[in-house]
Design an enzyme around this catalytic site. Structure first.
Site, short mmCIF file in Angstrom:
data_model
loop_
_atom_site.label_atom_id
_atom_site.label_comp_id
_atom_site.label_asym_id
_atom_site.label_seq_id
_atom_site.Cartn_x
_atom_site.Cartn_y
_atom_site.Cartn_z
N LYS A 1 0.85 -1.31 -0.24
CA LYS A 1 -0.23 -0.06 0.16
C LYS A 1 0.83 1.37 0.00
CE LYS A 1 -3.51 -1.84 1.67
NZ LYS A 1 -4.36 -2.47 3.52
N GLN B 1 -4.46 -1.14 9.93
CA GLN B 1 -4.87 -2.92 9.20
C GLN B 1 -5.18 -4.00 9.93
OE1 GLN B 1 -3.70 -3.40 6.10
NE2 GLN B 1 -3.80 -5.47 6.75
N ASP C 1 -11.41 2.78 3.89
CA ASP C 1 -11.78 1.76 3.81
C ASP C 1 -13.18 1.84 3.88
OD1 ASP C 1 -9.95 0.68 3.81
OD2 ASP C 1 -9.20 0.23 5.62
#
Ligand code: NDP
Length: 300
Positions: A54, A98, A121
Site C-alpha cells: 500500500k 490494518q 476503507d
C-alpha cells in the site's frame, strides 16, 4: 475455455495511472497533496506485506504516504490517541488501520474513532450509511473494484440478475448496495441459503465472496454469465513440490471458464483492484475535505 479473462491487474494499472493524473491536478490547481496514513500494530507477516504494498503504490501515484508501525503490545488507548492525531493532521486525507489488530484492542472502537471524512476503507457507520443512500464519499474498496470491472465488461448493468454469495460487511453487503444502485436485481446468498446452485444458475452476474476454495462449480454458472471471484484461498499444491501451496478463488476456475462469458482469475482479478480503489478513495476524501467535487471516474 470460452470465457473472456477479466484482467484486473492491467485494469488496476490503468486506474492507478488515472489516479496519478488526478493527484497531479490536485497539486497543480489546488496545492493539495493527498496523503494516506497506514497504521499497523504488531508483526503479522501477511499484514506487513499488505502495508508495504500500500505504501509503495501510494508513493507511486504521487501521494504522501505516512506509515505508523506500532509494537504488538500497544494499548487501545495508545492506538486511539494516534488515530486522534491523524484525524487532526491536515496532511492526512485517508487513515487505514490494518486489521486484524492484537486482541487487547477492540477493532470496532478503533474504526469508530476514525474521522468518517478520512475513512478510506469505508468501515465507519457514517460512510456505510452514505453508500446506502448514495451520498458522495469513500466506497468499500473491494466492492468498488468489482463494480469497476463489471462496468468495464458490461457497460450498463441495469436489469441484470446479480447473485452475490457472501454477506460480510467487508464485501457482500456493500456489493449488494452498489449493484442495487446500478439497477440490478440482486440476490444475496449465505451459509443458510437453500438450493444455492439453482439460485446461481439464474445469475447474469455472479460475485463469489465466501472464503471456500473452488466452491462454485462450472454447472452452477449460466452460459455467458460474468463471474467475479473475490475469494483468496491458499491450498496445498503437491504438484509443485512437497509443502508447496497455491492461491485459488471461491470459483472452480477451469470449469466456470468453460461456461461463463467472462471471469476474473485468482490471482490477478479482483485482488489488484482493492489497493487501487484505496488510492481512489484517498483522492475522493482529499477532494471532499477541500470542498471539491471528487473525480467521477474514481467512485461508484
Ligand atoms: P467472511 O468470512 O466475512 O464472509 C463469508 C461469507 O460467505 C458469509 O456471509 C458466509 O455466510 C458465506 N458463506 C460461508 N459458507 C458458505 C456456503 N457454504 N454457502 C454460501 N455462503 C457461505 O469473508 P469475506 O467477505 O471477508 O471474504 C470472502 C473471501 O474474499 C475470502 O476468501 C477473502 O480472503 C476474500 N477477500 C478478498 C479480497 C480481495 O481483495 N480480493 C478482499 C476481501 C476479502 P454467513 O454470513 O451465513 O456466515
Amino acid at each position: 475455455m470460452a470465457a473472456k479473462i477479466i484482467d484486473g491487474k492491467s485494469f488496476a494499472e490503468g486506474l492507478r495511472a488515472r489516479i496519478a493524473g488526478h493527484v497531479d491536478r490536485l497539486k497543480a490547481e489546488h496545492g493539495i497533496t493527498p496523503g494516506l496514513a497506514v497504521v499497523i500494530v504488531g508483526h503479522d507477516p501477511a499484514s506487513q506485506v499488505y502495508v508495504a504494498n500500500k505504501a509503495k503504490q501510494t508513493a507511486e501515484v504521487g501521494m504522501a504516504s505516512f506509515k505508523h508501525e506500532l509494537p504488538a503490545d500497544t494499548s487501545e488507548a495508545e492506538l486511539l490517541a494516534l488515530v486522534a492525531r491523524l484525524n487532526a493532521d491536515p496532511k492526512v486525507h485517508g487513515i487505514l488501520v490494518q486489521l486484524p489488530v492484537p486482541e487487547q484492542i477492540d477493532p470496532v472502537k478503533v474504526i469508530e474513532a476514525i474521522d468518517p471524512a478520512k475513512d478510506v476503507d469505508c468501515f465507519t457507520p457514517a460512510n456505510v450509511g452514505k453508500v446506502q443512500i448514495g451520498l458522495p464519499g469513500p466506497v468499500s474498496c473491494t466492492p468498488l473494484g468489482c463494480l469497476m470491472l463489471l462496468r468495464d465488461q458490461l457497460g450498463s448493468l441495469a436489469g441484470l440478475n446479480a447473485v452475490i454469495i457472501g454477506r460480510s460487511n467487508l464485501v457482500g453487503k456493500p456489493m449488494m448496495q452498489l449493484l442495487l444502485r446500478e439497477n440490478c436485481t440482486v440476490t444475496v446468498a449465505h451459509s443458510r441459503t437453500r438450493n444455492l446452485p439453482e439460485i446461481v444458475r439464474q445469475a447474469d452476474i455472479v460475485v463469489a465472496a465466501v472464503g471456500r476454495p473452488e466452491m462454485v462449480r462450472g454447472d452452477w454458472i449460466k452460459p455467458g454469465a460474468t463471474v467475479i471471484d473475490v475469494g483468496i484461498n491458499r491450498i496445498d499444491a503437491p504438484e509443485k513440490g512437497p509443502g508447496k501451496t497455491r492461491l485459488v478463488g471461491d470459483v472452480s476456475y477451469g470449469e466456470a471458464a468453460d461456461v461463463a462469458g467472462a471471469i476474473t482469475p485468482v490471482p490477478g482479478g479482483v485482488g489488484p483492484m482493492t489497493i487501487a480503489c484505496l488510492l481512489a478513495n484517498t483522492v475522493t476524501t482529499a477532494s471532499l475535505i477541500h470542498g471539491l467535487v471528487p473525480p467521477s471516474d474514481l467512485t461508484a
